[in-house]
Scaffold this motif. Structure first.
Motif, PDB file in Angstrom:
ATOM      1  N   LEU A 189       0.827  -1.207   0.000  1.00 22.78           N
ATOM      2  CA  LEU A 189       0.000   0.000   0.000  1.00 22.78           C
ATOM      3  C   LEU A 189       0.864   1.261   0.000  1.00 22.78           C
TER       4      LEU A 189
ATOM      5  N   ARG B 172      -5.639   3.459   5.382  1.00 21.12           N
ATOM      6  CA  ARG B 172      -5.625   1.994   5.440  1.00 21.12           C
ATOM      7  C   ARG B 172      -4.269   1.496   5.946  1.00 21.12           C
TER       8      ARG B 172
ATOM      9  N   ALA C  84      -3.448  -8.875  -0.441  1.00 28.38           N
ATOM     10  CA  ALA C  84      -4.641  -8.715   0.393  1.00 28.38           C
ATOM     11  C   ALA C  84      -5.557  -9.938   0.285  1.00 28.38           C
TER      12      ALA C  84
ATOM     13  N   SER D  88      -8.631  -4.164   2.621  1.00 26.92           N
ATOM     14  CA  SER D  88      -7.591  -3.693   1.702  1.00 26.92           C
ATOM     15  C   SER D  88      -7.912  -4.098   0.272  1.00 26.92           C
TER      16      SER D  88
END
Length: 157
Positions: A20, A70, A125, A133
């Motif tokens: 991410l 996140r 994820a 996610s």
């Protein structure tokens, strides 16, 4: 930080957060490029591109916040400096002010890069059963695929 027990083991949380971070860096770099092009576009398509680029950078501004939050939810600090983004992003900086057609091509490639980065994070994820996610990344992929298509359509004759 206190122990995080959200049903995702630490190793997976850290791997997803790392992915991410790359997605955040790509998205922020693309945001900066899009904003730069909004300011500096000229030519016959000025109005159309000026407005389109503004819509795109506004959407990216919201997206980077969602991605960063996140990362924090997973218990990892989100990168937030130009230096960190430059190190993490697969999107290269643009020197000077390209012409309108070059801007369209650069942004198309940028959106396509974000999709490729997102696909890598999505796999992580999904393997970790991290639906939150995966959903975020899947939504980002869809938006960037659509934007790349719209940009490509501008270049078709």
């Amino acid at each position: 930080m206190t122990n995080i027990n959200i049903g995702i083991n630490e190793q997976d949380r850290l791997a997803i957060a790392k992915g991410l971070k790359h997605l955040l860096a790509d998205s922020y770099t693309l945001y900066l490029q899009t904003h730069n092009f909004h300011w500096n576009v000229t030519g016959k398509q000025f109005r159309e591109l000026h407005i389109m680029f503004e819509e795109q950078y506004n959407a990216l501004a919201l997206a980077v916040d969602d991605i960063a939050e996140r990362i924090r939810t997973l218990g990892v600090a989100a990168p937030g400096t130009y230096k960190a983004f430059a190190e993490l992003s697969a999107i290269e900086e643009v020197d000077g002010v390209p012409n309108a057609d070059e801007m369209i091509d650069i942004l198309t490639h940028g959106h396509e890069q974000v999709v490729r980065t997102a696909r890598n994070v999505l796999k992580l994820a999904q393997q970790a059963d991290d639906e939150s996610s995966a959903s975020l990344v899947s939504d980002r992929m869809r938006e960037h695929e659509k934007t790349a298509w719209m940009l490509r359509a501008l270049r078709e004759v």
